[in-house]
Structures are given as structure tokens and as C-alpha cells.
Design a protein around this motif. Structure first.
Motif, PDB file in Angstrom:
ATOM      1  N   GLN B 107       1.042  -1.461  -0.544  1.00  0.00           N
ATOM      2  CA  GLN B 107      -0.244   0.369  -0.190  1.00  0.00           C
ATOM      3  C   GLN B 107       1.098   1.407   0.311  1.00  0.00           C
ATOM      4  O   GLN B 107       0.606   2.448  -0.129  1.00  0.00           O
ATOM      5  N   THR B 108       1.852   0.974   0.701  1.00  0.00           N
ATOM      6  CA  THR B 108       2.976   2.453   0.989  1.00  0.00           C
ATOM      7  C   THR B 108       4.165   2.835  -0.010  1.00  0.00           C
ATOM      8  O   THR B 108       4.867   3.321   0.057  1.00  0.00           O
ATOM      9  N   ILE B 109       3.752   1.727  -0.655  1.00  0.00           N
ATOM     10  CA  ILE B 109       4.629   1.472  -2.136  1.00  0.00           C
ATOM     11  C   ILE B 109       4.968   3.006  -3.222  1.00  0.00           C
ATOM     12  O   ILE B 109       6.122   3.689  -3.101  1.00  0.00           O
ATOM     13  N   LEU B 110       3.698   3.777  -3.306  1.00  0.00           N
ATOM     14  CA  LEU B 110       4.023   4.595  -3.653  1.00  0.00           C
ATOM     15  C   LEU B 110       4.491   6.039  -3.492  1.00  0.00           C
ATOM     16  O   LEU B 110       5.045   6.171  -3.777  1.00  0.00           O
ATOM     17  N   LEU B 111       4.652   5.951  -1.523  1.00  0.00           N
ATOM     18  CA  LEU B 111       4.231   6.663  -1.201  1.00  0.00           C
ATOM     19  C   LEU B 111       5.917   6.690  -1.258  1.00  0.00           C
ATOM     20  O   LEU B 111       6.591   8.070  -0.674  1.00  0.00           O
ATOM     21  N   TRP B 112       6.882   5.513  -1.088  1.00  0.00           N
ATOM     22  CA  TRP B 112       8.274   5.632  -0.489  1.00  0.00           C
ATOM     23  C   TRP B 112       9.098   6.084  -2.151  1.00  0.00           C
ATOM     24  O   TRP B 112       9.342   6.745  -2.136  1.00  0.00           O
ATOM     25  N   PHE B 113       8.626   5.502  -2.780  1.00  0.00           N
ATOM     26  CA  PHE B 113       8.876   5.854  -4.475  1.00  0.00           C
ATOM     27  C   PHE B 113       8.095   6.387  -5.381  1.00  0.00           C
ATOM     28  O   PHE B 113       9.547   6.526  -6.817  1.00  0.00           O
ATOM     29  N   GLY B 114       7.287   7.328  -5.124  1.00  0.00           N
ATOM     30  CA  GLY B 114       6.491   8.190  -6.070  1.00  0.00           C
ATOM     31  C   GLY B 114       7.602   9.040  -5.986  1.00  0.00           C
ATOM     32  O   GLY B 114       7.548   9.535  -7.648  1.00  0.00           O
ATOM     33  N   PRO B 115       7.887   9.721  -5.049  1.00  0.00           N
ATOM     34  CA  PRO B 115       8.547  11.268  -6.239  1.00  0.00           C
ATOM     35  C   PRO B 115      10.563  10.362  -6.361  1.00  0.00           C
ATOM     36  O   PRO B 115      10.388  11.511  -7.911  1.00  0.00           O
ATOM     37  N   ALA B 116      10.850   9.356  -6.295  1.00  0.00           N
ATOM     38  CA  ALA B 116      11.117   8.728  -7.625  1.00  0.00           C
ATOM     39  C   ALA B 116      11.466   8.443  -8.922  1.00  0.00           C
ATOM     40  O   ALA B 116      12.375   8.747  -9.606  1.00  0.00           O
ATOM     41  N   LEU B 117      10.301   8.064  -8.806  1.00  0.00           N
ATOM     42  CA  LEU B 117       9.371   7.972 -10.292  1.00  0.00           C
ATOM     43  C   LEU B 117       8.772   9.412 -10.829  1.00  0.00           C
ATOM     44  O   LEU B 117       9.420   9.578 -12.210  1.00  0.00           O
TER      45      LEU B 117
END
Lengths: 190, 188
Positions: B107-117
Motif C-alpha cells: 500500500q505504501t510503495i507509491l508513497l516511498w518510490f513515487g517521488p523517485a518515479l
């Protein structure tokens, strides 16, 4: 390929719109409880009644019941009280109170003045049992089934609408499940 | 004007009062056996979010439950529990919400890697723009395709060069408003 690129802003907008639309209807004030479908945490605490004898999980009702976190300082609890009183008068469901971070004499006075809808009142003056329940402020209300497993949690005031639309449907469901299992077990034993 | 100094003074007063609020935010005092325990307490209280007054951590929250949770952290540190055990204790009761630093889950994968993406997408877009503008200014790249290659002058064949010269000569000879005519001429 080139045409598809032109639509990237549109897709980005739609994606953002979906997220923000959902955000509009999210209530961050009420945390999802981690305790749903888990057993009520164990306790050994005083009751508001006279005497210092301790009660524990085994003293709880053998049927589905409501566990209400309340305090004499808590204004919304005053709003809930008439609903709980009428539930008690009609014998709908037992309501167990947890007197949360309160003082005994103030709590007793409050019950004298406003009426006592609780079949039993557990005293959690330190708030330690509240931590085990994941409570962060009165009022909070749990629905517990006959096996002592938490099935539902309501955070904040229970008004008539919440009582009719949220609380009682769950209570009735648990009560009918309890009645079915009780008749099944009595049928086996006879 | 006498108003300005008065305004400034009241502003100063408001500012100092704000600091006074911060000072009383955490009044409970704990006795630790070691400095390391105290440091752990400070770190944990800073990293857990107060469930009641959201957007404040346990250290800065004046909420009743925050005080209880601070005391709980203190007791558990004194009892010799590890940071991981205390974190699990909080998670079991209050869920992911209590963590200011969210765990890495699906659930939090976008939270963690969203900015890098988004950063990578940004770099990709910027490079695309730079590459295209560089190609345009230089005029011709090997891989640019027919339209841009034709725009450059060096790649013209002798025929094309002759036609271009003729067009330019026509344009200079006639008045500039007869553009269309000259191009019609060239086509014939």
C-alpha cells in the motif's frame, strides 16, 4: 504514437482527479481500528460500584454486547446517553462502560444525574487499558460478540442515525448468530 | 503615526506567546537510568504520531492520549524493551497511522518510490526536450528523418540547389508579395 503523447496531460489530469476526488471523502479523523476481529484485550480492573474487587474478561456478558468508552468530562457522551438509556430500557443489548481517564466520584455523580445505561462499569483511570484498545479519546464504542471478539468500532458520538444504521444492524446480526449457535449446542447436548 | 510601534509590540507579544505554548507542550518529566535511554525515548516520541491531535508527534502533542503514550514508551524502555518491540506494540494498537515514517508495504510503495518515479519521468522529459532542441539547432542528424534533413542546406543535391537558387533569384527579382506565384513557377 505521436497522437498518444498528446493525451498524456489528459491522462495525468484524470489520474490526479480520481485521487483528489477520493481525498474529498476521506475522513482522516477516524483511524481504522487494528483490533477488528481480534479478541478484546485482557484486563483486570476495578468497577465503578462500591468495593475494590477486580473484574476481568470472564466477568463480561456471555452474549454480544457494546463496550462504550466514556467520561464525565466528555460532552458527546452526554449526547449518547439517552440512546443508551432507551436501549437498556428496551433490553436491546447489554452495554458495558469503560470509564476512561476519569475520577470515580465525578463519574458516579454523572451517572446519578443523567442515568446509568451500563450493566457494568470498568474503571480505567490511568488510560492504560485504553491504549490496549487503541482508544484516543472518548467516546469510542466497540461491538463485541459472544466469544469476546471485537467486531465493530465506532469513533466519536453515536447519534440516533448511527445507532439505527451502523450499530444495531451489527448487534442484531451477532445476536442471531449467537442464538443459532446456542440452540445448536443445546440441541447436541440433549 | 503612533500606530506602527503599537502594532510591532503586539506582534512581538504574539510571537513570544507562541513560544510559551511550545515550552509547556510537554510538561511530564521522566527519570532515565542512562543517557542512551533518554535519547531513545526522545527519538521514539518524535517518530510516533499522536492519534488524537493529528499532525503532531507525541513529543509536541498536548493531548491526553499522547501523554499516556509517552509514559508507556518510558515504562517500556525502563523495562528493557527494544525499539522494535515498542514500535510493534504501537502498531498493534493504533495501526500504521501512528508511524510518521511509514513501513514499506504494497500500500505504501507509491508513497516511498513515487517521488523517485516522478524525478525519473522529469529527467526523461527534460532530456527529450534538450535532445530535440539540440537536433533542431544543429539542423541535421543522421537519424532525424526526411523532413529535418531537407531543412538543412548542406545535404542538397545539385538539382535542389539549382532550384533553390532559381527561387531565391525569382523572389529577389519580383516584389515580395508574389510568393505564391514564384512557388507555382518552380513547380512547373
Amino acid at each position: 504514437m505521436k497522437n498518444l503523447k498528446l493525451y498524456i496531460p489528459v491522462f495525468a489530469f484524470l489520474l490526479l482527479a480520481v485521487f483528489m476526488w477520493r481525498g474529498l471523502y476521506m475522513d482522516s479523523r477516524t483511524l481504522p481500528s487494528t483490533l477488528i476481529d481480534r479478541e478484546l484485550p485482557e484486563f483486570e480492573l476495578r468497577t465503578l460500584g462500591e468495593g475494590d474487587q477486580l473484574v476481568s474478561n470472564t466477568d463480561l456478558p456471555d452474549e454480544p454486547f457494546i463496550l462504550n468508552i466514556w467520561g464525565s468530562y466528555c460532552l458527546p457522551c452526554l449526547q449518547e446517553n439517552p440512546i443508551f438509556m432507551s436501549a437498556r430500557e428496551q433490553g436491546l443489548v447489554p452495554i458495558v462502560g469503560v470509564n476512561y481517564k476519569d475520577r470515580d466520584n465525578l463519574a458516579r455523580d454523572w451517572l446519578d444525574i443523567n442515568g446509568n445505561p451500563f450493566t457494568m462499569n470498568i474503571v480505567d483511570d490511568s488510560g492504560r487499558y485504553g491504549i490496549d484498545l487503541g482508544v484516543y479519546g472518548a467516546p469510542e464504542t466497540f461491538i463485541v460478540d459472544a466469544d469476546g471478539v471485537i467486531r465493530y468500532k465506532h469513533i466519536g458520538t453515536i447519534n440516533y442515525q448511527a445507532w439505527e444504521d451502523e450499530i444495531m444492524p451489527v448487534v442484531r446480526e451477532l445476536q442471531s448468530a449467537h442464538a443459532a449457535s446456542a440452540s445448536a449446542s443445546s440441541g447436541q447436548s440433549s | 503615526m503612533r500606530l506602527f510601534p503599537v502594532l510591532m509590540k503586539s506582534l512581538l507579544l504574539v510571537c513570544t506567546m507562541a513560544f510559551a505554548m511550545m515550552a509547556v507542550a510537554q510538561v511530564d518529566v521522566f527519570d532515565f537510568e542512562t543517557a542512551e535511554q533518554e535519547e531513545r525515548f526522545r527519538q521514539l516520541a518524535n517518530e510516533f504520531r499522536c492519534p488524537m491531535c493529528q499532525n503532531a508527534n507525541l513529543t509536541h502533542s498536548t493531548g491526553g492520549v499522547a501523554a499516556d503514550l509517552r509514559r508507556e514508551i518510558y515504562n517500556q524502555i525502563i523495562d528493557g524493551r527494544t525499539d522494535e518491540e515498542i514500535e510493534q506494540f504501537m502498531l498493534d494498537r493504533y495501526g500504521d497511522f501512528i508511524l510518521y515514517r511509514p513501513r514499506l508495504t504494497v500500500q505504501t510503495i507509491l508513497l516511498w518510490f513515487g517521488p523517485a518515479l516522478f524525478f525519473i519521468i522529469g529527467i526523461w522529459v527534460v532530456f527529450g526536450i534538450i535532445k530535440r532542441s539540440a537536433a533542431n539547432s544543429r539542423g541535421n542528424e543522421e537519424d532525424q528523418g526526411a523532413e529535418t534533413a531537407a531543412a538543412g542546406s548542406e545535404d542538397l543535391t545539385a538539382d535542389e540547389q539549382a532550384r533553390l537558387d532559381r527561387l531565391l533569384a525569382d523572389k529577389l527579382a519580383n516584389n515580395p508579395s508574389t510568393d505564391d506565384d514564384s512557388s507555382d513557377d518552380s513547380r512547373r
